[in-house]
Design an enzyme around this catalytic site. Structure first.
Site, PDB file in Angstrom:
ATOM      1  N   LYS A 294       0.872  -1.195   0.000  1.00  0.00           N
ATOM      2  CA  LYS A 294       0.000   0.000   0.000  1.00  0.00           C
ATOM      3  C   LYS A 294       0.900   1.233   0.000  1.00  0.00           C
ATOM      4  O   LYS A 294       1.497   1.581   1.005  1.00  0.00           O
ATOM      5  CB  LYS A 294      -0.869  -0.019   1.262  1.00  0.00           C
ATOM      6  CG  LYS A 294      -2.190   0.717   1.139  1.00  0.00           C
ATOM      7  CD  LYS A 294      -2.116   2.215   0.894  1.00  0.00           C
ATOM      8  CE  LYS A 294      -2.000   3.015   2.170  1.00  0.00           C
ATOM      9  NZ  LYS A 294      -1.894   4.471   1.887  1.00  0.00           N
TER      10      LYS A 294
ATOM     11  N   GLU B 276       9.046   0.666  11.213  1.00  0.00           N
ATOM     12  CA  GLU B 276      10.088   1.679  11.002  1.00  0.00           C
ATOM     13  C   GLU B 276       9.386   3.016  11.139  1.00  0.00           C
ATOM     14  O   GLU B 276       8.636   3.416  10.259  1.00  0.00           O
ATOM     15  CB  GLU B 276      10.704   1.551   9.602  1.00  0.00           C
ATOM     16  CG  GLU B 276      11.353   0.223   9.312  1.00  0.00           C
ATOM     17  CD  GLU B 276      12.673   0.028  10.028  1.00  0.00           C
ATOM     18  OE1 GLU B 276      13.186   0.999  10.610  1.00  0.00           O
ATOM     19  OE2 GLU B 276      13.177  -1.110  10.032  1.00  0.00           O
TER      20      GLU B 276
ATOM     21  N   CYS C 137      13.172  10.296   7.911  1.00  0.00           N
ATOM     22  CA  CYS C 137      12.917   9.798   9.274  1.00  0.00           C
ATOM     23  C   CYS C 137      14.155   9.938  10.142  1.00  0.00           C
ATOM     24  O   CYS C 137      14.052  10.197  11.330  1.00  0.00           O
ATOM     25  CB  CYS C 137      12.472   8.349   9.199  1.00  0.00           C
ATOM     26  SG  CYS C 137      13.553   7.364   8.172  1.00  0.00           S
TER      27      CYS C 137
ATOM     28  N   GLU D 206       9.111  15.473  16.243  1.00  0.00           N
ATOM     29  CA  GLU D 206       9.579  15.337  14.860  1.00  0.00           C
ATOM     30  C   GLU D 206       8.850  16.362  13.985  1.00  0.00           C
ATOM     31  O   GLU D 206       7.619  16.399  13.959  1.00  0.00           O
ATOM     32  CB  GLU D 206       9.267  13.925  14.359  1.00  0.00           C
ATOM     33  CG  GLU D 206       9.797  13.683  12.963  1.00  0.00           C
ATOM     34  CD  GLU D 206       9.444  12.298  12.433  1.00  0.00           C
ATOM     35  OE1 GLU D 206       8.285  11.875  12.575  1.00  0.00           O
ATOM     36  OE2 GLU D 206      10.336  11.662  11.850  1.00  0.00           O
TER      37      GLU D 206
HETATM   38  P1  NAP Z   1       1.798   7.983   8.169  1.00  0.00           P
HETATM   39  O1  NAP Z   1       0.727   8.973   8.199  1.00  0.00           O
HETATM   40  O2  NAP Z   1       1.955   7.086   9.347  1.00  0.00           O
HETATM   41  O3  NAP Z   1       1.560   7.115   6.856  1.00  0.00           O
HETATM   42  C1  NAP Z   1       2.375   6.045   6.462  1.00  0.00           C
HETATM   43  C2  NAP Z   1       1.557   5.088   5.620  1.00  0.00           C
HETATM   44  O4  NAP Z   1       0.512   4.506   6.419  1.00  0.00           O
HETATM   45  C3  NAP Z   1       0.829   5.754   4.455  1.00  0.00           C
HETATM   46  O5  NAP Z   1       0.767   4.845   3.386  1.00  0.00           O
HETATM   47  C4  NAP Z   1      -0.540   6.009   5.046  1.00  0.00           C
HETATM   48  O6  NAP Z   1      -1.531   6.207   4.089  1.00  0.00           O
HETATM   49  C5  NAP Z   1      -0.759   4.750   5.846  1.00  0.00           C
HETATM   50  N1  NAP Z   1      -1.725   4.871   6.933  1.00  0.00           N
HETATM   51  C6  NAP Z   1      -2.258   5.992   7.495  1.00  0.00           C
HETATM   52  N2  NAP Z   1      -3.109   5.660   8.497  1.00  0.00           N
HETATM   53  C7  NAP Z   1      -3.122   4.303   8.568  1.00  0.00           C
HETATM   54  C8  NAP Z   1      -3.785   3.352   9.413  1.00  0.00           C
HETATM   55  N3  NAP Z   1      -4.601   3.732  10.390  1.00  0.00           N
HETATM   56  N4  NAP Z   1      -3.543   2.036   9.206  1.00  0.00           N
HETATM   57  C9  NAP Z   1      -2.700   1.622   8.248  1.00  0.00           C
HETATM   58  N5  NAP Z   1      -2.042   2.477   7.413  1.00  0.00           N
HETATM   59  C10 NAP Z   1      -2.237   3.803   7.574  1.00  0.00           C
HETATM   60  O7  NAP Z   1       3.209   8.621   7.938  1.00  0.00           O
HETATM   61  P2  NAP Z   1       3.598   9.662   6.818  1.00  0.00           P
HETATM   62  O8  NAP Z   1       3.164  11.001   7.289  1.00  0.00           O
HETATM   63  O9  NAP Z   1       3.147   9.207   5.484  1.00  0.00           O
HETATM   64  O10 NAP Z   1       5.191   9.518   6.801  1.00  0.00           O
HETATM   65  C11 NAP Z   1       5.997  10.244   7.638  1.00  0.00           C
HETATM   66  C12 NAP Z   1       6.450   9.411   8.823  1.00  0.00           C
HETATM   67  O11 NAP Z   1       7.130   8.232   8.404  1.00  0.00           O
HETATM   68  C13 NAP Z   1       7.444  10.179   9.673  1.00  0.00           C
HETATM   69  O12 NAP Z   1       7.112  10.065  11.026  1.00  0.00           O
HETATM   70  C14 NAP Z   1       8.764   9.473   9.387  1.00  0.00           C
HETATM   71  O13 NAP Z   1       9.698   9.590  10.391  1.00  0.00           O
HETATM   72  C15 NAP Z   1       8.340   8.081   9.124  1.00  0.00           C
HETATM   73  N6  NAP Z   1       9.329   7.349   8.330  1.00  0.00           N
HETATM   74  C16 NAP Z   1      10.101   6.405   8.944  1.00  0.00           C
HETATM   75  C17 NAP Z   1      11.075   5.713   8.228  1.00  0.00           C
HETATM   76  C18 NAP Z   1      11.926   4.666   8.888  1.00  0.00           C
HETATM   77  O14 NAP Z   1      12.554   3.890   8.187  1.00  0.00           O
HETATM   78  N7  NAP Z   1      11.982   4.603  10.195  1.00  0.00           N
HETATM   79  C19 NAP Z   1      11.252   5.980   6.877  1.00  0.00           C
HETATM   80  C20 NAP Z   1      10.464   6.967   6.271  1.00  0.00           C
HETATM   81  C21 NAP Z   1       9.505   7.643   7.024  1.00  0.00           C
HETATM   82  P3  NAP Z   1      -1.804   7.727   3.561  1.00  0.00           P
HETATM   83  O15 NAP Z   1      -0.636   8.136   2.792  1.00  0.00           O
HETATM   84  O16 NAP Z   1      -2.988   7.657   2.748  1.00  0.00           O
HETATM   85  O17 NAP Z   1      -2.016   8.544   4.803  1.00  0.00           O
END
Ligand code: NAP
Ligand code: MG
Length: 488
Positions: free
Chosen positions: A193, A267, A301, A399
């Site tokens: 996804k 992650e 991240c 963050e």
């Molecule tokens: P996010 O809102 O958590 O979304 C991540 C993914 O999960 C997206 O595909 C999102 O869909 C989906 N999602 C949202 N709500 C969900 C739910 N309730 N159940 C299952 N899936 C769901 O994060 P983001 O804002 O896209 O990304 C930024 C975050 O990712 C930051 O906190 C960053 O630090 C972290 N990150 C971590 C790493 C690592 O390797 N540790 C790498 C990259 C990023 P939608 O796009 O439609 O909302």
């Protein structure tokens, strides 16, 4: 080149001729889902727009997969599991090699699309995201017939089964590669996804998988919003969830998986410390700070978003950082000279601006160059750093996920370590010193999954990546990353 006065010091502003990437990339008006080796209509027939964050123009309309689509994708993955797992490992490897080669062949198109859909500078998508995505498939192709070495035991390790993989928008194709390559190498099948704002390269990857004759159902891609991700997490037919995204959503997923006993790797977010000791090579450290916080607009991240500088060199470091920051070019992501592209979405820009305002309210000094005119359309944020930051300030704790750096100081290595570890996160850290013994001592005591020494933001498929504490658990990349996709 012209000299523009700012404050009491002249600052050089560079005027380049625009150098946009010109290869035409055909983007369809609408996308479909990729299930069972075929491109299919979403069950609900619903779609949502994906925009170019640098222009606000609609690029395409993305299929909105619902629970019925997720169910179809999980069934296709289940059906494909046995034949895929039974294939000789050396044959499975050939598919991964083919995918890697095809990513290389279509690299230019993928890089342009990534920059258009996500806003990142072309020099980053071209030189970092896409080559690393190919590298992940090459690396894992080599593992297919050597899994016994990854998990020594009496029997050949087995795949976990059907994996649900959910990825964020900051490195769209690269995150897809990080997830897919190890899962496939270990004989699993997948439902992926992508993030809502950046699905276009994932759908190009689906084309590549078809071109490579990957057996139907081995990889299924269901685009959609958070609800689509949730449907995947809640599906009883999924054996393992791999999630990269925010800590908040990660916690909800951990709860859902714990109820059913589904295997899980997370992650999540970070607030990584970049520590500069007085004996460091300062000019190199400045480049490391720039790379740490302003790479990919700070949508990283493991961004080095908390800078700790030894007190005696704080004035020199902030002065040099300010000078260097003013040479960064913000603008068209498709221009090869651009250092900082567009913020990924309007929502993310509002979050970042909120944090900058919060920093001012808390009494921090906000330093932002303003010698460059920003485009009138699109979502833009100038590179920013804040001084006068206290560890208790919101901008030092949370963050921001944008090009905003919180600068703090320390007096002793002990103080640097305790301040760096004073965070709910533990993803990465940077250390800058010329003294090897200090480097190893500090690195050992930092609670961070990755510690870079005299460098920052280096990634390689052979090297495991992952966090401590609220940054998640499990590793991606290298031999350690295979464990999540194997069972004895
Ligand atoms: P996010 O809102 O958590 O979304 C991540 C993914 O999960 C997206 O595909 C999102 O869909 C989906 N999602 C949202 N709500 C969900 C739910 N309730 N159940 C299952 N899936 C769901 O994060 P983001 O804002 O896209 O990304 C930024 C975050 O990712 C930051 O906190 C960053 O630090 C972290 N990150 C971590 C790493 C690592 O390797 N540790 C790498 C990259 C990023 P939608 O796009 O439609 O909302
Ligand atoms: Mg987009």
């Amino acid at each position: 080149m012209a000299d523009a006065p700012t404050g009491n010091r002249p600052v050089t502003t560079w005027e380049y001729s625009p150098a946009p990437e010109t290869s035409p990339v055909v983007i369809p008006d609408q996308t479909q889902l990729y299930v069972g080796g075929k491109f299919i209509e979403p069950h609900s027939k619903k779609r949502f727009a994906t925009v170019n964050p640098a222009t606000e123009a609609i690029l395409s309309n993305i299929a909105d997969g619902d629970a019925a689509d997720v169910d179809a994708a999980v069934s296709a993955a289940r059906k494909a599991l046995k034949p895929w797992g039974k294939l000789p490992a050396s044959e499975r490897a050939k598919y991964l090699y083919r995918i890697a080669r095809r990513i290389q062949e279509r690299a230019r198109e993928l890089a342009i699309l990534e920059s258009m859909d996500g806003g990142k500078p072309i020099k980053e998508s071209r030189d970092v995201d896409i080559p690393l995505a190919a590298q992940h498939f090459f690396h894992h192709a080599g593992w297919c017939d050597k899994l016994r070495y990854a998990m020594p035991g009496t029997r050949e390790p087995r795949p976990v089964g059907v994996c649900g993989q959910i990825i964020p928008w900051n490195f769209p194709l690269l995150m897809a590669a990080w997830k897919l390559a190890p899962a496939l190498a270990c004989g699993n099948t997948v439902v992926l996804k992508p993030a809502e704002t950046t699905s276009l390269t994932a759908m190009r990857l689906a084309e590549i998988l078809q071109e490579c004759d990957l057996p139907p159902g081995v990889v299924n891609i269901v685009t959609g919003a958070g609800a689509t991700g949730k449907a995947l997490v809640d599906h009883a037919g999924v054996d393992k969830i791999a999630f990269t995204g925010s800590t908040e959503v990660g916690k909800q997923i951990a709860q859902a998986c714990a109820k059913r006993g589904t295997r899980l790797t997370l992650e999540l977010g970070g607030k990584s410390a970049n520590i500069i000791f007085a004996d460091a090579a300062i000019d190199q450290a400045i480049e490391g700070i720039v790379q740490g916080i302003w790479f990919n607009q700070g949508h990283v991240c493991c961004a080095g978003s908390r800078l700790f500088v030894e007190e005696s060199i704080l004035p020199e470091v902030t002065r040099k950082l300010e000078m260097r920051m003013k040479t960064l070019r913000v603008g068209d992501p498709l221009d090869k000279n651009t250092d900082i592209g567009a913020i990924n979405s309007k929502q993310q820009l509002a979050i970042i601006e909120g944090y900058i305002a919060e920093g001012s309210r808390e009494g921090c000094t906000v330093c932002q160059p303003n010698h460059q005119t920003l485009p009138t359309k699109g979502y833009w944020c100038r590179p920013t750093f804040m001084t006068g930051v206290q560890p208790a300030h919101v901008v030092a704790r949370e963050e921001i996920f944008g090009p905003v750096l919180a600068v703090m100081s320390f007096r002793t290595p002990e103080e640097a370590i305790s301040r760096a570890n004073n965070s709910p996160y533990g993803l990465a850290a940077g250390i800058w010193t010329e003294k090897g013994s200090k480097m190893f001592d500090v690195a050992r005591r930092l609670q961070a999954g990755v510690v870079w020494c005299n460098t920052y933001n280096q990634f390689d498929a052979t090297s495991p990546f992952g966090g401590f504490k609220e940054s998640g658990f499990g590793r991606e990349g290298g031999m350690q990353g295979l464990a999540a996709y194997l069972s004895e």
